[in-house]
Design a protein around this motif. Structure first.
Motif, PDB file in Angstrom:
ATOM      1  N   ARG A 264       1.088  -1.079   0.076  1.00  0.00           N
ATOM      2  CA  ARG A 264       0.067  -0.001   0.203  1.00  0.00           C
ATOM      3  C   ARG A 264       0.737   1.105   0.187  1.00  0.00           C
ATOM      4  NH1 ARG A 264      -4.214   2.206  -1.988  1.00  0.00           N
ATOM      5  NH2 ARG A 264      -5.203   3.774  -0.527  1.00  0.00           N
ATOM      6  N   ARG A 265       1.525   1.192   0.530  1.00  0.00           N
ATOM      7  CA  ARG A 265       3.033   2.804   0.899  1.00  0.00           C
ATOM      8  C   ARG A 265       3.382   2.836  -0.432  1.00  0.00           C
ATOM      9  NH1 ARG A 265       8.256   2.689   0.771  1.00  0.00           N
ATOM     10  NH2 ARG A 265       8.583   0.350   0.838  1.00  0.00           N
ATOM     11  N   LYS A 266       3.557   1.963  -0.925  1.00  0.00           N
ATOM     12  CA  LYS A 266       4.307   1.672  -2.393  1.00  0.00           C
ATOM     13  C   LYS A 266       3.827   2.326  -3.707  1.00  0.00           C
ATOM     14  CE  LYS A 266       8.678  -1.681  -2.096  1.00  0.00           C
ATOM     15  NZ  LYS A 266       9.129  -2.477  -2.380  1.00  0.00           N
ATOM     16  N   ALA A 267       2.389   1.611  -3.293  1.00  0.00           N
ATOM     17  CA  ALA A 267       1.219   2.083  -4.137  1.00  0.00           C
ATOM     18  C   ALA A 267       1.333   3.249  -4.220  1.00  0.00           C
ATOM     19  CB  ALA A 267      -0.166   1.397  -3.915  1.00  0.00           C
ATOM     20  N   LEU A 268       0.815   4.067  -3.286  1.00  0.00           N
ATOM     21  CA  LEU A 268       1.193   5.634  -2.853  1.00  0.00           C
ATOM     22  C   LEU A 268       1.981   6.373  -3.683  1.00  0.00           C
ATOM     23  CD1 LEU A 268      -1.261   5.482   0.408  1.00  0.00           C
ATOM     24  CD2 LEU A 268      -2.232   6.084  -1.946  1.00  0.00           C
ATOM     25  N   GLY A 269       3.060   5.653  -3.419  1.00  0.00           N
ATOM     26  CA  GLY A 269       4.686   6.095  -3.947  1.00  0.00           C
ATOM     27  C   GLY A 269       5.260   7.304  -2.618  1.00  0.00           C
ATOM     28  N   LEU A 270       4.932   6.515  -1.702  1.00  0.00           N
ATOM     29  CA  LEU A 270       5.471   7.024  -0.648  1.00  0.00           C
ATOM     30  C   LEU A 270       6.939   5.433  -0.573  1.00  0.00           C
ATOM     31  CD1 LEU A 270       2.920   7.576   1.921  1.00  0.00           C
ATOM     32  CD2 LEU A 270       3.808   9.446   0.861  1.00  0.00           C
ATOM     33  N   THR A 271       7.752   6.570   0.634  1.00  0.00           N
ATOM     34  CA  THR A 271       9.384   5.745   1.139  1.00  0.00           C
ATOM     35  C   THR A 271       8.244   5.146   2.990  1.00  0.00           C
ATOM     36  OG1 THR A 271      10.488   8.127   1.803  1.00  0.00           O
ATOM     37  CG2 THR A 271      11.169   7.513  -0.046  1.00  0.00           C
ATOM     38  N   GLN A 272       9.598   5.174   3.109  1.00  0.00           N
ATOM     39  CA  GLN A 272       9.578   4.711   4.487  1.00  0.00           C
ATOM     40  C   GLN A 272       9.774   5.651   5.646  1.00  0.00           C
ATOM     41  OE1 GLN A 272      12.427   1.357   5.071  1.00  0.00           O
ATOM     42  NE2 GLN A 272      11.259  -0.358   4.504  1.00  0.00           N
ATOM     43  N   GLU A 273      10.320   6.702   4.943  1.00  0.00           N
ATOM     44  CA  GLU A 273      11.030   7.563   5.491  1.00  0.00           C
ATOM     45  C   GLU A 273       9.857   8.446   5.346  1.00  0.00           C
ATOM     46  OE1 GLU A 273      14.216  11.438   5.705  1.00  0.00           O
ATOM     47  OE2 GLU A 273      13.996  10.301   4.424  1.00  0.00           O
ATOM     48  N   GLN A 274       8.891   8.417   4.416  1.00  0.00           N
ATOM     49  CA  GLN A 274       7.660   9.433   3.711  1.00  0.00           C
ATOM     50  C   GLN A 274       6.744   9.255   5.114  1.00  0.00           C
ATOM     51  OE1 GLN A 274       7.996   9.536  -0.098  1.00  0.00           O
ATOM     52  NE2 GLN A 274       7.964  11.319  -0.301  1.00  0.00           N
ATOM     53  N   LEU A 275       6.608   7.640   5.254  1.00  0.00           N
ATOM     54  CA  LEU A 275       5.488   6.848   5.587  1.00  0.00           C
ATOM     55  C   LEU A 275       5.614   7.076   7.019  1.00  0.00           C
ATOM     56  CD1 LEU A 275       3.002   5.079   6.260  1.00  0.00           C
ATOM     57  CD2 LEU A 275       3.908   3.158   5.246  1.00  0.00           C
ATOM     58  N   ALA A 276       6.548   6.923   8.121  1.00  0.00           N
ATOM     59  CA  ALA A 276       7.327   7.121   9.126  1.00  0.00           C
ATOM     60  C   ALA A 276       7.050   8.705   9.436  1.00  0.00           C
ATOM     61  CB  ALA A 276       8.798   7.209   9.382  1.00  0.00           C
ATOM     62  N   LYS A 277       7.435  10.016   8.830  1.00  0.00           N
ATOM     63  CA  LYS A 277       7.259  11.054   9.345  1.00  0.00           C
ATOM     64  C   LYS A 277       5.529  10.904   9.398  1.00  0.00           C
ATOM     65  CE  LYS A 277       8.111  16.120   8.501  1.00  0.00           C
ATOM     66  NZ  LYS A 277       8.688  16.718   7.028  1.00  0.00           N
ATOM     67  N   ILE A 278       4.400  10.619   8.266  1.00  0.00           N
ATOM     68  CA  ILE A 278       3.481  10.939   8.772  1.00  0.00           C
ATOM     69  C   ILE A 278       2.803  10.387  10.046  1.00  0.00           C
ATOM     70  CG2 ILE A 278       1.050  10.296   7.657  1.00  0.00           C
ATOM     71  CD1 ILE A 278       2.451  11.251   5.199  1.00  0.00           C
ATOM     72  N   VAL A 279       3.356   9.446  10.357  1.00  0.00           N
ATOM     73  CA  VAL A 279       2.529   8.490  11.036  1.00  0.00           C
ATOM     74  C   VAL A 279       3.269   8.651  12.363  1.00  0.00           C
ATOM     75  CG1 VAL A 279       2.384   6.135  12.427  1.00  0.00           C
ATOM     76  CG2 VAL A 279       2.480   6.106   9.422  1.00  0.00           C
ATOM     77  N   GLY A 280       4.705   9.658  12.927  1.00  0.00           N
ATOM     78  CA  GLY A 280       5.811  10.086  14.242  1.00  0.00           C
ATOM     79  C   GLY A 280       6.447   9.316  14.498  1.00  0.00           C
ATOM     80  N   VAL A 281       6.621   7.542  13.901  1.00  0.00           N
ATOM     81  CA  VAL A 281       7.534   7.159  14.349  1.00  0.00           C
ATOM     82  C   VAL A 281       9.264   7.097  13.489  1.00  0.00           C
ATOM     83  CG1 VAL A 281       6.101   5.894  15.318  1.00  0.00           C
ATOM     84  CG2 VAL A 281       6.779   5.827  12.789  1.00  0.00           C
TER      85      VAL A 281
END
Length: 206
Positions: free
Chosen positions: A10-27
């Motif tokens: 799902r992350r890749k489908a949205l074009g997000l990197t692990q770093e970007q996802l981590a920033k949104i989630v707050g981890v």
């Protein structure tokens, strides 16, 4: 497909990197990496992750198709998750690196705001009836303040911040409580105060 595979796909489908996802989630990025490689099998932030990658927690946990939830109205898009800090910390928010915001509890905000935004819990009744004791306010230091805005300000003689409405009359500025029964109705700003940020959203924690 396991939970880590679903998050990764799902992350890749949205074009997000692990770093970007981590920033949104707050981890940390390492936390996302451990989830995706299967090291962390039961993520504690499943609701925040689901919101960030725009899917339901049930799909992440159990692989249930979204068609199972046709009668559920989707909530607002989440623009980011921001740290809940103390009023003392808010008064010193310019020294953000000393506050360890990444360790704070985070809350989602549905309106666009800067990454400097933080959350405060309303204390007392000075801003009733519009804002109640316990309400959460999202404060953006990057938003330009104006007459009538709800602001968080730091009074120089105190160590913590205060939440009031900004009133501008000519060249004079005041801080005003919304509660008509509050004893001090206008607090003059005459070089004794700094505006920390503008309230861009408010809600209530359940």
């Amino acid at each position: 497909m396991s939970i880590n595979d679903r998050i990764k796909s799902r992350r890749k489908a949205l074009g997000l990197t692990q770093e970007q996802l981590a920033k949104i989630v707050g981890v940390s990025q390492n936390s996302i990496h451990k989830i995706e490689d299967g090291t962390t099998r039961k993520p504690r932030n499943i609701i925040e992750i689901a919101r960030a990658i725009k899917c339901s927690p049930d799909w992440l946990l159990y692989g249930r198709d979204s068609s199972d939830f046709k009668n559920i109205t989707p909530g607002p898009d989440i623009k980011g998750f921001f740290p809940l800090i103390s009023w003392v910390q808010a008064g010193a928010w310019s020294s953000i690196e000393e506050i360890h915001a990444l360790e704070a509890e985070r809350f989602p905000c549905p309106v666009a705001c800067s990454n400097q935004t933080f959350v405060l819990k309303v204390q007392g009744v000075s801003m009733e009836p519009t804002f109640r004791d316990g309400d959460l306010i999202f404060v953006d230091p990057e938003t330009e303040w104006r007459h009538g805005a709800y602001v968080v300000a730091r009074l120089d003689e105190h160590n913590e911040a205060t939440f009031k409405q900004l009133v501008i009359e000519g060249n004079q500025k005041f801080l005003k409580p919304l509660n008509p029964n509050w004893p001090e109705q206008l607090i003059p700003i005459n070089g004794n105060c700094s505006i920390v940020g503008v309230v861009v959203f408010s809600g209530r924690a359940f």
